[in-house]
Design a protein around this motif. Structure first.
Motif, PDB file in Angstrom:
ATOM      1  N   PHE B 112       0.853  -1.200   0.000  1.00 10.48           N
ATOM      2  CA  PHE B 112       0.000   0.000   0.000  1.00 10.48           C
ATOM      3  C   PHE B 112       0.891   1.254   0.000  1.00 10.48           C
ATOM      4  N   GLY B 113       1.918   1.267   0.825  1.00 14.82           N
ATOM      5  CA  GLY B 113       2.850   2.397   0.842  1.00 14.82           C
ATOM      6  C   GLY B 113       3.593   2.526  -0.476  1.00 14.82           C
ATOM      7  N   PHE B 114       4.050   1.402  -0.985  1.00 10.64           N
ATOM      8  CA  PHE B 114       4.817   1.374  -2.237  1.00 10.64           C
ATOM      9  C   PHE B 114       3.997   1.896  -3.419  1.00 10.64           C
ATOM     10  N   LEU B 115       2.759   1.398  -3.558  1.00 11.71           N
ATOM     11  CA  LEU B 115       1.974   1.722  -4.754  1.00 11.71           C
ATOM     12  C   LEU B 115       0.917   2.804  -4.541  1.00 11.71           C
ATOM     13  N   VAL B 116       0.131   2.693  -3.471  1.00 12.49           N
ATOM     14  CA  VAL B 116      -1.009   3.617  -3.315  1.00 12.49           C
ATOM     15  C   VAL B 116      -0.562   4.976  -2.766  1.00 12.49           C
ATOM     16  N   ASP B 117       0.347   4.977  -1.796  1.00  6.41           N
ATOM     17  CA  ASP B 117       0.855   6.277  -1.338  1.00  6.41           C
ATOM     18  C   ASP B 117       1.576   7.010  -2.470  1.00  6.41           C
ATOM     19  N   ARG B 118       2.141   6.230  -3.398  1.00  9.07           N
ATOM     20  CA  ARG B 118       2.784   6.865  -4.567  1.00  9.07           C
ATOM     21  C   ARG B 118       1.736   7.554  -5.439  1.00  9.07           C
ATOM     22  N   VAL B 119       0.569   6.944  -5.590  1.00 10.93           N
ATOM     23  CA  VAL B 119      -0.531   7.625  -6.298  1.00 10.93           C
ATOM     24  C   VAL B 119      -0.911   8.888  -5.529  1.00 10.93           C
ATOM     25  N   GLY B 120      -0.938   8.759  -4.192  1.00 15.61           N
ATOM     26  CA  GLY B 120      -1.247   9.927  -3.360  1.00 15.61           C
ATOM     27  C   GLY B 120      -0.285  11.070  -3.636  1.00 15.61           C
ATOM     28  N   LYS B 121       0.977  10.724  -3.833  1.00 15.29           N
ATOM     29  CA  LYS B 121       1.962  11.770  -4.144  1.00 15.29           C
ATOM     30  C   LYS B 121       1.654  12.410  -5.501  1.00 15.29           C
ATOM     31  N   TYR B 122       1.270  11.588  -6.468  1.00 15.36           N
ATOM     32  CA  TYR B 122       0.899  12.147  -7.781  1.00 15.36           C
ATOM     33  C   TYR B 122      -0.279  13.104  -7.642  1.00 15.36           C
ATOM     34  N   GLN B 123      -1.241  12.700  -6.795  1.00 13.69           N
ATOM     35  CA  GLN B 123      -2.423  13.560  -6.614  1.00 13.69           C
ATOM     36  C   GLN B 123      -2.045  14.886  -5.965  1.00 13.69           C
ATOM     37  N   LEU B 124      -1.158  14.826  -4.978  1.00 12.16           N
ATOM     38  CA  LEU B 124      -0.723  16.068  -4.327  1.00 12.16           C
ATOM     39  C   LEU B 124       0.129  16.909  -5.279  1.00 12.16           C
ATOM     40  N   ASP B 125       0.984  16.228  -6.059  1.00 17.14           N
ATOM     41  CA  ASP B 125       1.832  16.936  -7.038  1.00 17.14           C
ATOM     42  C   ASP B 125       0.995  17.790  -8.003  1.00 17.14           C
ATOM     43  N   GLU B 126      -0.220  17.295  -8.284  1.00 12.04           N
ATOM     44  CA  GLU B 126      -1.094  18.028  -9.202  1.00 12.04           C
ATOM     45  C   GLU B 126      -1.329  19.466  -8.751  1.00 12.04           C
ATOM     46  N   PHE B 127      -1.314  19.663  -7.446  1.00 15.66           N
ATOM     47  CA  PHE B 127      -1.693  20.965  -6.894  1.00 15.66           C
ATOM     48  C   PHE B 127      -0.512  21.919  -6.723  1.00 15.66           C
ATOM     49  N   LEU B 128       0.699  21.453  -7.026  1.00 14.90           N
ATOM     50  CA  LEU B 128       1.856  22.358  -6.925  1.00 14.90           C
ATOM     51  C   LEU B 128       1.691  23.486  -7.934  1.00 14.90           C
ATOM     52  N   ASP B 129       1.826  24.709  -7.469  1.00  9.66           N
ATOM     53  CA  ASP B 129       1.663  25.897  -8.315  1.00  9.66           C
ATOM     54  C   ASP B 129       0.261  26.023  -8.905  1.00  9.66           C
ATOM     55  N   CYS B 130      -0.723  25.398  -8.247  1.00  7.36           N
ATOM     56  CA  CYS B 130      -2.098  25.503  -8.749  1.00  7.36           C
ATOM     57  C   CYS B 130      -2.651  26.912  -8.484  1.00  7.36           C
ATOM     58  N   SER B 131      -3.839  27.168  -9.028  1.00  7.22           N
ATOM     59  CA  SER B 131      -4.388  28.521  -8.938  1.00  7.22           C
ATOM     60  C   SER B 131      -4.845  28.887  -7.523  1.00  7.22           C
TER      61      SER B 131
END
Lengths: 64, 239
Positions: B112-131
């Motif tokens: 879960f940490g290896f795969l799903v938390d990594r998706v979580g990071k992608y989701q959070l990355d989406e918001f970097l420099d967001c409006s």
């Protein structure tokens, strides 16, 4: 200015305190994994209790 | 041309209703995902992790994810959206299908940490420099902790695979289960909302693009562990 949802600040404060309690338990126990098993057991027990309270999600009781 | 302005809380009320609705929706779902993780593993894994050191890791990880929930809940509350109901939800009520279960094995927690938390990071990355600037600020404090969860899960999974035999089989089984769930977490490739999030500068990538980048990152890691890369289509709910 938009109106905040009810209890926004109160919920934030409550959760912040609970999270700090777990951090404190874990951080206090970690250096004693090898030399003080009772302290570690107590930290795990305390963490389970705090996390169990949050998992139960009884928000109305928390904010009474 | 995507919306390029930067919005603070004080500006939120002046925004278009579509922007308000999209931001409220995405913060609500992100809140649900943050609290959904601990609901998967605290009950079974905290008392049964293989060592006391690992029990402390589970407790700390859960507390960090709850803190991520807290930050999202505060941000939602500040714009008038109450997300406290997700604290009371059962796992079966979660927005994201991956969280509608329980983790009952150590390898399940590791993967879960290896795969799903990594998706979580992608989701959070989406918001970097967001409006929405408060969202950008919040995720910058969350990402280092998410990296820690991913590293722990990746190392634990790799160690199980390295042991071979039954240990490797258990790791492979967990990878098979969570791989397709992870790919589904990115949502439908052709979703209308995905395009509107980008139009308003709330997200950077389409669902399909983020999923492709995830696959390009995670497949070599699975192969390097000596594990088989699961079929990326079988069992998927969202393509």
């Amino acid at each position: 200015m938009v109106t905040a949802a009810p209890h926004t600040v109160e919920l934030d404060d409550y959760l912040r305190d609970m999270i700090r309690a777990v951090y404190s338990a874990v951080d206090t126990a970690r250096p004693h994994l090898a030399d003080d098993p009772k302290r570690v057991d107590q930290a795990i027990e305390d963490s389970e209790e705090v996390l169990g309270t949050i998992m139960a999600g009884k928000v109305d009781e928390w904010l009474e | 041309m995507a919306f390029a302005e930067k919005i603070e809380l004080k500006d939120f009320d002046k925004m278009d209703q579509e922007y308000k609705d999209l931001l409220s929706r995405i913060i609500t779902i992100q809140s649900d995902c943050e609290i959904g993780g601990p609901h998967l593993y605290v009950e079974h894994i905290l008392p049964t992790a293989p060592t006391k050191a690992f029990q402390l890791v589970v407790a700390r990880t859960a507390a960090e994810e709850i803190d991520h929930f807290r930050k999202m809940a505060r941000m939602a509350g500040d714009i008038g959206t109450d997300v406290s109901h997700v604290l009371r939800w059962s796992n079966q009520e979660r927005y994201v299908e991956a969280f509608r279960t329980h983790i009952t094995t150590w390898e399940g927690f590791a993967v879960f940490g290896f795969l799903v938390d990594r998706v979580g990071k992608y989701q959070l990355d989406e918001f970097l420099d967001c409006s929405y600037v408060p969202l950008d600020r919040a995720v910058r404090t969350m990402l280092p902790e998410e990296d820690g969860h991913i590293d722990f899960g990746t190392n634990a999974t790799a160690e199980m695979a390295l042991k071979g035999g039954e240990s490797k089989e258990r790791a492979q089984k967990a990878v098979n289960y969570w791989y397709v769930k992870s790919l589904d977490m990115f949502g439908n490739s052709g979703g209308y909302r995905s395009e509107r999030f980008r139009e308003w500068g709330i997200k950077r990538r389409s669902n399909a693009q983020a999923r492709e980048e995830y696959i390009a990152e995670v497949n070599p890691l699975i192969a390097k562990m000596g594990l088989e890369i699961p079929d990326p289509i079988e069992g998927r709910l969202y393509l």
